[in-house]
Design an enzyme around this catalytic site. Structure first.
Site, PDB file in Angstrom:
ATOM      1  CB  SER A 230      -2.834  -0.502  -4.028  1.00 44.59           C
ATOM      2  OG  SER A 230      -4.016   0.233  -4.211  1.00 44.59           O
TER       3      SER A 230
ATOM      4  CG  ASN B  26      -1.636   1.366   1.373  1.00 46.02           C
ATOM      5  OD1 ASN B  26      -2.636   1.606   0.725  1.00 46.02           O
ATOM      6  ND2 ASN B  26      -1.109   2.253   2.213  1.00 46.02           N
ATOM      7  CD  GLU B  27      -1.396   5.606   0.220  1.00 45.74           C
ATOM      8  OE1 GLU B  27      -0.760   6.104   1.171  1.00 45.74           O
ATOM      9  OE2 GLU B  27      -2.558   5.935  -0.064  1.00 45.74           O
ATOM     10  CG  ASP B  28       5.383   0.385   0.600  1.00 45.07           C
ATOM     11  OD1 ASP B  28       4.670   1.069   1.350  1.00 45.07           O
ATOM     12  OD2 ASP B  28       5.859  -0.710   0.926  1.00 45.07           O
TER      13      ASP B  28
END
Length: 932
Positions: free
Chosen positions: A557, A501-503
């Site tokens: 994502s 998530n959002e890395d």
């Protein structure tokens, strides 16, 4: 301790579970999550002494805990051992049980319990060695399904395990370490502070730049649920303890992980499933392995047998994989997402039969469903599509993002999981995204999704950080990933694994190296400033490929095609997180229709929970006002003081008392998410032109009582936004929106094309254009009648003739009814009255959907004296009507009370809104609306 009595169905643990919710001890009682479930019928008296069947003994009771010294050893004057009600557990729950700390969810108590995370804690239990009689080749294992997080385990004083990953299951052979049968053994688990160990790891690895968002830096080095460091919706509650079940297994033969490989053929008249293999890892003495497949209705489907008698003859104890022969199943009932078909499930049973040909040594079951999953990413005139196709049918994914349902995860019961997911399903949602900063959820979560037809987008547990890639870390991550994938791979509901998530959003912000098109060597990625690319684009996809039967993998994502992964997201490829409403540019939420993407996997708007929930976490009456110390403390979002008040005051007449402000935030949240869902669902379009393939709101739930983006609060009390999503995702739903005129921003003069230097708050009256459409998720074409009315907000009368259209509604798509329909202005240059545009759709003479577009901002309207009436029709049923258009009618909900609809608008002359009520007498309901 508890000895499990084996049964032959998957419900064998049901009797030992609790049904309490939100009590001081919300434990997942006796919930087993091994790689595969083991249970066997009773042994006959004749075979009991000759060969040992697989037996499980849960170490759930008899535990005690205490605080230890910094080195984990007991010190003079140290605290006394205190009893633990039951394991699984965590130290905060046990301390609360003994009133050693206050409830961290109330008031400012989170601050008062921070010290717990900096201490060492020890748990211990005593248990008797199992009786194995004269059985040959017996193994006794201690199985730890999950230890949170840095744990040293001793059995009778000897170290048998050192664990540093919360997500990994450990199986330890203790056959030679147990005392004589019937003797008492001592099992001790010492836990060290995760934050301290994380900081030590950072010091030990200066080659890596540990970048994290949201929290203190130590979390990036630790394989622990990342949200326990706190997030912009959750408290800092760094837990530790035996958070999953611990059990003793005694066996001569056992079955490890199970895999079913199959291919679904839907090209013919009826589905055909070709099973290429049923695979099972077998340990110990074996004579014959049998595999059976059963339908959920009890019908036998097929049987496989494999002869492994040679293993018994040699007396060996191998670990080998048994693979069945293939099979072809005709006329199979497939598993479908909710709303598209049935959720047919099958059950695979594997048995190991002893050399006598009749004794069953062990039995393992797996529940599965057959379906074909595709993530369609094809070039089109918008860019590149991103949507799911199940069993050759395009599926619009409408749903929510999911965070852990409690900051103390061991308190989440199977019943609570079920309640949450039934609530999601009843809200017309068909997908849930398990967010990467939490946990791989319990089997109960995915089983409920299977049964309810909820598709699961499953993140691996990485979120908002640049993670290290030193060898020990990578080895731990691979073990974690393989165990998670093996445990979950049979669930038909799981349709996608996502790397993080959002890395990837850190790449641009911190100038990290990422040459997607040029550098294709995984080894070189490890030497870059973004080494975690190796995890997301090499390690994890390899694990998913090796361990599953073609389940979709997505690197992150949000993520596009490797060139659109950073903050400047291209909305025409991949999935996006749309946070320029609330975060980022903080645009008016009315801009959301033009801010979509190919798949919106995050967006949201904050809203207060209902008053009863607020009163639970704000216990002092003097603190019950907007912006109080306690209210601000329970809203973890950065800048929320300005953002929430700004969004409310831009749209509504601001009131300062808590009940009024609570209501306005709820109505504003509901308006924002409803507008996004219906507008982006409109972009589902038609086959070959799927501009938007799905919408997932951030977020469904909370992990504690708080103010957040959740559409349902911690106590499962639904906010009005929940119902607005339900209406927007109805199988057939009409939508109507008018052209947005931003009254908050200076606009260029249309005649002279120059900046006038002023806003024009009257523009929305002088220029009225609207669109109307019908979304249909069914697979059949429909005929309907659309009626659009124009109703004065002041008088409640229709000020124009209704627009009536007969509509041919196309299947599985969106039908545009009218686009840019302009309302002619009167000679005076503007209407003398504000009016709502109300659209209703009838099919076969029955109303199926309605929608309303209001002149904005609402604060310009006088919405007093609405003539609202709530009439009791019969016990548990009320009808709500109004003499004038009424905005945001909301029943005040509370725990244990359910209403069928809430947060709706009322239009005079329209069909009365009928609401079903459970859990409270209708006379006890309280309600309000904008302008009351």
């Amino acid at each position: 301790m508890d000895v499990v009595t084996p049964r032959t169905t998957l419900g064998w643990l049901a009797d030992s579970r609790t049904s309490s919710i939100c009590s001081a001890r919300l434990c997942s009682r006796h919930r087993l999550q091994p790689t595969s479930l083991h249970f066997v019928p009773p042994l006959s008296r004749q075979t009991r002494t000759s060969i040992m069947q697989h037996a499980i003994q849960l170490l759930a009771s008899g535990w005690e805990f205490k605080q230890c010294g910094s080195d984990g050893d007991e010190q003079e004057g140290a605290s006394q051992w205190l009893p633990v009600e039951q394991v699984p557990s965590e130290v905060h729950a046990d301390l609360m049980q003994h009133r050693k700390i206050p409830d961290p969810f109330a008031d400012l108590n989170e601050l008062a319990v921070r010290w717990v995370a900096d201490k060492n804690w020890k748990y211990r239990v005593r248990f008797e060695s199992p009786e194995v009689g004269g059985s040959a080749g017996v193994t006794v294992d201690l199985v730890f399904e999950g230890l949170d997080t840095f744990a040293t385990v001793r059995l009778n004083g000897r170290v048998i395990l050192e664990s540093d990953n919360m997500f990994i299951e450990h199986r330890i052979n203790v056959t030679d370490l147990l005392l004589a049968p019937g003797s008492s053994n001592t099992l001790e688990i010492a836990f060290e502070p995760a934050r301290r160990r994380g900081l030590e790891s950072i010091t030990a690895h200066p080659e890596h730049d540990f970048i994290v968002h949201q929290t203190e830096v130590s979390r990036g080095a630790v394989r622990k649920a990342q949200y326990t460091w706190g997030w912009d919706w959750g408290p800092i509650l760094l837990t530790c303890g035996p958070w999953k079940p611990i059990r003793l297994e005694t066996w001569c033969s056992r079955i490890g992980h199970i895999k079913v490989d199959y291919h679904v053929d839907t090209d013919g008249d009826s589905p055909v499933v070709n099973i290429t293999a049923i695979c099972a890892q077998v340990f110990g003495l074996t004579a014959r392995v049998e595999a059976d497949l059963w339908s959920t209705k009890g019908g036998h489907v097929m049987n496989f047998k494999g002869d492994l008698a040679a293993d018994v003859a040699t007396g060996s104890r191998p670990s080998q994989t048994y693979t069945s022969s293939g099979a072809r199943l005709e006329n199979v009932n497939l598993w479908w997402p909710r709303g598209y078909g049935t959720q047919t499930l099958y059950q695979v049973r594997l048995q190991i039969i002893a050399a006598d040909g009749s004794t069953v040594l062990t039995t393992a079951y797996r529940s599965l469903g057959f379906r074909k999953v595709e993530l369609v990413q094809e070039k089109d005139h918008f860019g590149q599509s991103f949507y799911f196709r199940i069993n050759n049918v395009d599926i619009f994914s409408g749903g929510s993002c999911w965070i852990p349902a409690d900051s103390i995860t061991s308190r989440i019961t199977p019943e609570r999981y079920r309640d949450w997911l039934e609530l999601l399903a009843n809200g017309q949602q068909n997908m849930v995204r398990v967010w990467g900063g939490g946990i791989y959820e319990a089997d109960d979560f995915y089983a409920a999704c299977d049964e309810l037809g909820i598709m699961v987008w499953q993140d691996f547990m990485f979120a908002c950080a640049s993670y290290p890639t030193h060898p020990e870390f990578l080895e731990s991550v691979e073990t974690e990933a393989r165990q998670a994938v093996r445990r979950l791979r049979c669930h038909p509901s799981l349709v996608l694994w996502c790397g993080n998530n959002e890395d990837y959003q850190l790449i641009e912000r911190y100038g990290l190296e990422y040459r997607f098109g040029q550098d294709k060597s995984p080894d070189s990625w490890l030497k870059s400033t973004f080494p975690a690319r190796y995890i997301y684009e090499h390690l994890l996809p390899r694990v998913v490929s090796e361990e599953t039967n073609g389940v979709v993998y997505h690197p992150g994502s949000p993520w596009g095609d490797g060139t659109t992964t950073t903050l400047k997201v291209d909305p025409n490829v991949g999935d996006i997180h749309q946070w320029n409403v609330w975060h980022g540019d903080m645009k008016p939420y009315q801009n959301l229709p033009s801010m979509g993407g190919r798949f919106v996997s995050e967006f949201g708007m904050e809203g207060y929970p209902h008053l009863e929930t607020i009163h639970k976490f704000v216990t002092k009456s003097s603190e019950r006002y907007p912006g109080s110390t306690t209210m601000d403390f329970h809203n973890k979002a950065v800048g929320h003081e300005r953002r929430l008040f700004a969004y409310v005051s831009e749209n509504y007449r601001l009131k300062g008392d808590l009940p009024s402000f609570t209501h306005l935030t709820q109505v504003m949240q509901a308006d924002a998410v409803s507008l996004a869902f219906k507008s982006w669902r409109r972009q589902w379009g038609t086959p070959g032109a799927r501009r938007c393939g799905g919408v997932l709101v951030w977020q469904l739930n909370d992990c504690w009582p708080t103010v957040s983006w959740a559409v349902v609060d911690y106590f499962l009390v639904k906010k009005p936004a929940y119902y607005s999503i339900k209406r927007a995702l109805a199988p057939v739903a009409v939508g109507v929106t008018r052209k947005f005129h931003d009254w908050t921003t200076r606009r260029a003069d249309k005649l002279w094309r120059r900046d006038t230097g002023h806003v024009d708050p009257t523009e929305a009256l002088r220029e009225v254009e609207f669109d109307a459409w019908v979304a249909n998720s069914s697979l059949e074409a429909l005929k309907g009648r659309l009626v659009v009315r124009f109703v004065s907000t002041e008088s409640g009368q229709d000020i124009l003739a209704s627009l009536i259209k007969e509509v041919n509604i196309q299947p599985n798509g969106c039908t545009e009814v009218t686009v840019n329909h302009r309302i002619a202005v009167e000679g005076s240059g503007q209407f003398s009255e504000h009016f709502v545009i109300h659209a209703s759709l009838e099919i076969g003479g029955e109303r199926v959907s309605s929608d309303t577009s209001w002149p904005e901002p609402i604060k310009y309207l006088d919405l007093t004296n609405r003539g609202v009436r709530v009439k009791l029709i019969k016990p548990g049923v009320v009808e709500v009507t109004a003499e004038k258009p009424t905005k945001g009618f909301v029943f005040s909900e509370k725990q244990g009370v359910n209403v069928s609809d809430n947060g709706f608008d009322l239009i005079p002359g329209d069909k009365p809104t009928r609401v079903w009520i459970q859990g409270i007498d209708a006379g006890g309901l309280q309600w309000t609306f904008v302008g009351q």
